[in-house]
Design a protein around this motif. Sequence first.
Motif, PDB file in Angstrom:
ATOM      1  N   THR A   3       0.832  -1.195   0.000  1.00 24.79           N
ATOM      2  CA  THR A   3       0.000   0.000   0.000  1.00 24.79           C
ATOM      3  C   THR A   3       0.857   1.231   0.000  1.00 24.79           C
ATOM      4  O   THR A   3       2.017   1.213   0.360  1.00 24.79           O
ATOM      5  CB  THR A   3      -0.913   0.025   1.239  1.00 24.79           C
ATOM      6  N   ALA A   4       0.257   2.332  -0.374  1.00 27.86           N
ATOM      7  CA  ALA A   4       0.934   3.626  -0.318  1.00 27.86           C
ATOM      8  C   ALA A   4      -0.012   4.617   0.327  1.00 27.86           C
ATOM      9  O   ALA A   4      -0.479   5.557  -0.287  1.00 27.86           O
ATOM     10  CB  ALA A   4       1.331   4.080  -1.714  1.00 27.86           C
ATOM     11  N   VAL A   5      -0.344   4.338   1.546  1.00 29.21           N
ATOM     12  CA  VAL A   5      -1.343   5.114   2.267  1.00 29.21           C
ATOM     13  C   VAL A   5      -0.748   6.448   2.702  1.00 29.21           C
ATOM     14  O   VAL A   5       0.373   6.523   3.176  1.00 29.21           O
ATOM     15  CB  VAL A   5      -1.829   4.318   3.496  1.00 29.21           C
ATOM     16  N   GLU A   6      -1.508   7.520   2.508  1.00 32.26           N
ATOM     17  CA  GLU A   6      -1.007   8.854   2.823  1.00 32.26           C
ATOM     18  C   GLU A   6      -0.742   9.010   4.308  1.00 32.26           C
ATOM     19  O   GLU A   6       0.249   9.596   4.713  1.00 32.26           O
ATOM     20  CB  GLU A   6      -2.028   9.895   2.352  1.00 32.26           C
ATOM     21  N   VAL A   7      -1.640   8.504   5.156  1.00 32.70           N
ATOM     22  CA  VAL A   7      -1.476   8.611   6.601  1.00 32.70           C
ATOM     23  C   VAL A   7      -1.071   7.239   7.129  1.00 32.70           C
ATOM     24  O   VAL A   7      -1.703   6.241   6.806  1.00 32.70           O
ATOM     25  CB  VAL A   7      -2.786   9.069   7.268  1.00 32.70           C
ATOM     26  N   PRO A   8       0.003   7.163   7.911  1.00 31.23           N
ATOM     27  CA  PRO A   8       0.474   5.857   8.391  1.00 31.23           C
ATOM     28  C   PRO A   8      -0.627   5.096   9.119  1.00 31.23           C
ATOM     29  O   PRO A   8      -1.371   5.638   9.913  1.00 31.23           O
ATOM     30  CB  PRO A   8       1.618   6.228   9.346  1.00 31.23           C
ATOM     31  N   LEU A 136      -9.395   4.602   4.420  1.00 30.59           N
ATOM     32  CA  LEU A 136     -10.566   4.524   5.290  1.00 30.59           C
ATOM     33  C   LEU A 136     -10.195   3.966   6.665  1.00 30.59           C
ATOM     34  O   LEU A 136     -10.646   4.474   7.697  1.00 30.59           O
ATOM     35  CB  LEU A 136     -11.635   3.634   4.646  1.00 30.59           C
ATOM     36  N   LEU A 137      -9.361   2.939   6.671  1.00 31.36           N
ATOM     37  CA  LEU A 137      -8.967   2.358   7.954  1.00 31.36           C
ATOM     38  C   LEU A 137      -8.145   3.350   8.779  1.00 31.36           C
ATOM     39  O   LEU A 137      -8.298   3.433  10.000  1.00 31.36           O
ATOM     40  CB  LEU A 137      -8.159   1.081   7.722  1.00 31.36           C
ATOM     41  N   GLY A 138      -7.291   4.118   8.100  1.00 29.46           N
ATOM     42  CA  GLY A 138      -6.520   5.132   8.809  1.00 29.46           C
ATOM     43  C   GLY A 138      -7.415   6.160   9.481  1.00 29.46           C
ATOM     44  O   GLY A 138      -7.174   6.569  10.625  1.00 29.46           O
ATOM     45  N   ARG A 139      -8.468   6.574   8.782  1.00 26.74           N
ATOM     46  CA  ARG A 139      -9.425   7.517   9.383  1.00 26.74           C
ATOM     47  C   ARG A 139     -10.096   6.902  10.603  1.00 26.74           C
ATOM     48  O   ARG A 139     -10.235   7.548  11.660  1.00 26.74           O
ATOM     49  CB  ARG A 139     -10.489   7.893   8.348  1.00 26.74           C
ATOM     50  N   ALA A 140     -10.522   5.654  10.477  1.00 24.82           N
ATOM     51  CA  ALA A 140     -11.199   4.988  11.587  1.00 24.82           C
ATOM     52  C   ALA A 140     -10.262   4.856  12.791  1.00 24.82           C
ATOM     53  O   ALA A 140     -10.671   5.085  13.932  1.00 24.82           O
ATOM     54  CB  ALA A 140     -11.697   3.610  11.147  1.00 24.82           C
ATOM     55  N   GLN A 141      -9.018   4.509  12.534  1.00 24.59           N
ATOM     56  CA  GLN A 141      -8.059   4.364  13.634  1.00 24.59           C
ATOM     57  C   GLN A 141      -7.813   5.692  14.340  1.00 24.59           C
ATOM     58  O   GLN A 141      -7.734   5.743  15.576  1.00 24.59           O
ATOM     59  CB  GLN A 141      -6.738   3.808  13.098  1.00 24.59           C
TER      60      GLN A 141
END
Length: 299
Positions: A3-8, A136-141
Amino acid sequence: MSTAVEVPMEPVFAPDVPAGVRRLYERRPELFVPAGQPKPKRETSWSVAPANTFGQLLVWLAVCVGGWILALIIMAATLPAEVAAWSAVILAGIAAVATVGIVVKTGVEDRGHRAVRLQHGKYLLPDDFDDAAGRLLGRAQRAVKTVLEATVTRRGLLDDVKNDLVLPEQLWDIAQVLREQTVLRARQREIARGMATAELEAVLGPQRRALALSVDAIKRKVDLLDRYADRVRSADAALRAEAALEDGDRYIELLARTEPAGDTSVVQGFADEAAALRDTLTRAINAARDAGRTLALPE
């Protein structure tokens, strides 16, 4: 899947995963295996490096036997025969016990590897999600972390929402769905890579719509978490303002000592602000509770 997710992102654990396994990730993240890979096999020194383990045992045995013979020669030359004999027996016993312990250890699985193997499938790593799911998972976390670390939560002002129970369950449920969405998106891309046909589109069309509906549903759940976190932040801000207002008496005393005949509107302002802030804090706490109850688990 990388992945290359913007927020860790952080790994997500099922609520029943022991705390020790979560701490293990902080120390030895390389042990953990993504859900998309096969479950790790049992690992011992014999299964990982049998030749090296066998060689080390031979060296140990050679050292034990050689050391015992050397000690026997020295004791025979310096000690009475009976004492030398008993000493030789004791040394042989110590060497035998140590050898058995080393042999047993080579057949025992490392605790870290064993924990990761047994819990495989009960944790999801960043590599288990594609970019869309990861965001989406980063936001939820972040939302869950905001709520659990808030002052109003730590002080028990939101206890009736049961954050410690509800939020980890919600986060794990969201992560599992996002993982499945990631797998299905990859599968659709793989199938659609060939020649497009009417038959293929007839199959993929409904599947894409079903996936889109699932994505929208998860977005709504994450929006609810975000909304709850916003309400909790507002309640925290009101709580901090209330704490600052507790210094009001000191300012009133300061004014009394320096401006005994001064303008009393400032003092009245403190009283008015205190009353207004109490109402604001009450509304903020109630708003946070209402938002939290929308996330309640079914009975």
